[in-house]
Design a protein around this motif. Sequence first.
Motif, PDB file in Angstrom:
ATOM      1  N   MET A 251      19.855  66.501 138.602  1.00 56.25           N
ATOM      2  CA  MET A 251      19.779  66.244 140.038  1.00 56.25           C
ATOM      3  C   MET A 251      20.018  64.765 140.342  1.00 56.25           C
ATOM      4  SD  MET A 251      16.608  67.078 142.632  1.00 56.25           S
ATOM      5  CE  MET A 251      16.835  68.850 142.396  1.00 56.25           C
ATOM      6  N   THR A 252      19.476  63.899 139.489  1.00 58.28           N
ATOM      7  CA  THR A 252      19.636  62.462 139.688  1.00 58.28           C
ATOM      8  C   THR A 252      21.090  62.034 139.505  1.00 58.28           C
ATOM      9  OG1 THR A 252      17.373  62.038 138.946  1.00 58.28           O
ATOM     10  CG2 THR A 252      18.903  60.186 138.898  1.00 58.28           C
ATOM     11  N   VAL A 253      21.738  62.510 138.457  1.00 58.19           N
ATOM     12  CA  VAL A 253      23.142  62.167 138.220  1.00 58.19           C
ATOM     13  C   VAL A 253      24.010  62.674 139.366  1.00 58.19           C
ATOM     14  CG1 VAL A 253      25.140  62.603 136.734  1.00 58.19           C
ATOM     15  CG2 VAL A 253      22.927  62.046 135.718  1.00 58.19           C
ATOM     16  N   GLU A 325      12.207  58.128 137.045  1.00 58.42           N
ATOM     17  CA  GLU A 325      13.541  57.580 137.283  1.00 58.42           C
ATOM     18  C   GLU A 325      14.239  58.340 138.401  1.00 58.42           C
ATOM     19  OE1 GLU A 325      14.234  54.777 136.376  1.00 58.42           O
ATOM     20  OE2 GLU A 325      15.066  54.637 134.356  1.00 58.42           O
ATOM     21  N   GLY A 326      14.038  59.655 138.440  1.00 59.69           N
ATOM     22  CA  GLY A 326      14.659  60.447 139.490  1.00 59.69           C
ATOM     23  C   GLY A 326      14.190  60.036 140.875  1.00 59.69           C
ATOM     24  N   VAL A 327      12.887  59.862 141.021  1.00 55.24           N
ATOM     25  CA  VAL A 327      12.341  59.442 142.313  1.00 55.24           C
ATOM     26  C   VAL A 327      12.862  58.057 142.689  1.00 55.24           C
ATOM     27  CG1 VAL A 327      10.239  58.734 143.499  1.00 55.24           C
ATOM     28  CG2 VAL A 327      10.276  60.876 142.198  1.00 55.24           C
ATOM     29  N   GLN A 328      12.839  57.127 141.736  1.00 56.76           N
ATOM     30  CA  GLN A 328      13.264  55.758 142.036  1.00 56.76           C
ATOM     31  C   GLN A 328      14.750  55.674 142.379  1.00 56.76           C
ATOM     32  OE1 GLN A 328      12.071  53.247 138.783  1.00 56.76           O
ATOM     33  NE2 GLN A 328       9.910  53.318 139.336  1.00 56.76           N
ATOM     34  N   GLY A 332      14.022  56.225 148.942  1.00 53.63           N
ATOM     35  CA  GLY A 332      12.950  56.754 149.776  1.00 53.63           C
ATOM     36  C   GLY A 332      12.914  58.268 149.843  1.00 53.63           C
ATOM     37  N   ILE A 333      14.086  58.911 149.813  1.00 56.90           N
ATOM     38  CA  ILE A 333      14.135  60.365 149.940  1.00 56.90           C
ATOM     39  C   ILE A 333      13.456  61.051 148.768  1.00 56.90           C
ATOM     40  CG2 ILE A 333      16.366  60.650 148.760  1.00 56.90           C
ATOM     41  CD1 ILE A 333      17.022  62.842 150.768  1.00 56.90           C
ATOM     42  N   GLY A 334      13.389  60.364 147.632  1.00 55.34           N
ATOM     43  CA  GLY A 334      12.788  60.953 146.442  1.00 55.34           C
ATOM     44  C   GLY A 334      11.316  61.253 146.599  1.00 55.34           C
ATOM     45  N   TYR A 344       9.713  68.603 140.713  1.00 53.87           N
ATOM     46  CA  TYR A 344       9.839  68.298 139.288  1.00 53.87           C
ATOM     47  C   TYR A 344       8.720  67.365 138.839  1.00 53.87           C
ATOM     48  CZ  TYR A 344      14.446  70.477 138.988  1.00 53.87           C
ATOM     49  OH  TYR A 344      15.474  71.384 138.986  1.00 53.87           O
ATOM     50  N   MET A 345       8.395  66.380 139.660  1.00 54.61           N
ATOM     51  CA  MET A 345       7.334  65.449 139.309  1.00 54.61           C
ATOM     52  C   MET A 345       5.993  66.172 139.184  1.00 54.61           C
ATOM     53  SD  MET A 345       6.103  61.950 141.222  1.00 54.61           S
ATOM     54  CE  MET A 345       7.279  60.897 140.360  1.00 54.61           C
ATOM     55  N   LYS A 346       5.726  67.081 140.113  1.00 51.29           N
ATOM     56  CA  LYS A 346       4.455  67.799 140.084  1.00 51.29           C
ATOM     57  C   LYS A 346       4.366  68.725 138.877  1.00 51.29           C
ATOM     58  CE  LYS A 346       4.092  67.535 145.107  1.00 51.29           C
ATOM     59  NZ  LYS A 346       4.259  68.265 146.383  1.00 51.29           N
TER      60      LYS A 346
END
Length: 371
Positions: A251-253, A325-328, A332-334, A344-346
């Motif tokens: 998702m991040t890529v 890393e994905g959130v960062q 802000g939207i992360g 995913y974080m949860k």
Amino acid sequence: MTTLVMTEEETMLADSARGFLDENAPVKQLRNLRDAGKTFDKALWQEMAKMGWAGILVPEDQGGSDMGHAAAGILAREMGKTLVASPFLSSAVIAATALRQVSDSRAQEALSAIASGEVTYALAVDEGPKFSPEKTEMSATRDGNSFRLNGEKTFVVDGALADRLLVLAKTDAGLTLFDLPADRKGITRNQKGMIDSRDAARITFDNVEATGEDVLGNVDQAMKVLQPALEAGQAALAAEMSGVAAGAFGMTVGYLKERKQFGVLIGQFQALQHRAADLWCHTEVTASAVAHAGRMLDEDPENASLAVSLAKARATDTAKRAVIEGVQMHGGIGMTDDFDMGFYMKRARVAAEWLGDYGYHAEKIAKIRGL
């Protein structure tokens, strides 16, 4: 020698699982379940059972496919990529492995029920803030030819909706594992919504009667049955977490390839490229550790503890890295609920605690290595 290359059969399993899950259980389904106040889709679990997933570790004589722990890890990893909410780990992996340690007809019937998707299980082990089966205080006191169970279990994943419970309790000279129907008199289940929107419960046992037939294995010798089940669950959970990391990374890529700043795709920024490359390396090494754990459980289960704990520890660390890393890198939207990265974080946070956190497995690795 253990090989980390997937066989042709395992590759086909991964491909078919990915196709099925992308269509039937994308991340948005977890959001829909959460918004509807549900923790898993029973109809989806029945479809998984029809595909043989519920019986992945069940012998063919009991209606399973008996493909082994490496195959179970492949399914768990694919489920982790889209955050599938199901009783796969609790029932198809942990309970099935425990029941396989016992050869009586009752255990065989239970395995058949798991493989068909008819019955789901939950593991009731935790009592304190951390995973520590050997410190179980819940009592099972003899009462004639029966036992009386009294105590409380916390963080029972899938415990609110499970049909049966595997319950660890202290008996006269050790620990004993009981296989009980979840609706037995004296059992009270309080559903506790977890941050990852999955099912869990705090369960109270008030003078619950358990007969000798409810004992799984032998009295005072629970770990002979439970230890293989715990290691199977830890390996499969590590596989799921590696899938969580892979899903978050993908998702991040994808976002880096779409988002522009000052008219330039942010994926062209070297600093972000380096961070993405570093994360990719971590996910690949962890995937290898997870594959090794599954192979060891299949080929040399008596000596698989080190590989399993290494996989769980690495997967915990990698999933944490991937979601941070994905959130960062999403900016802000992360951090908003409208975006899926938070799911995913949860999931990574809950999975980190279940069946032993990083510290638990790091300490276990040190002991095995004599450090």
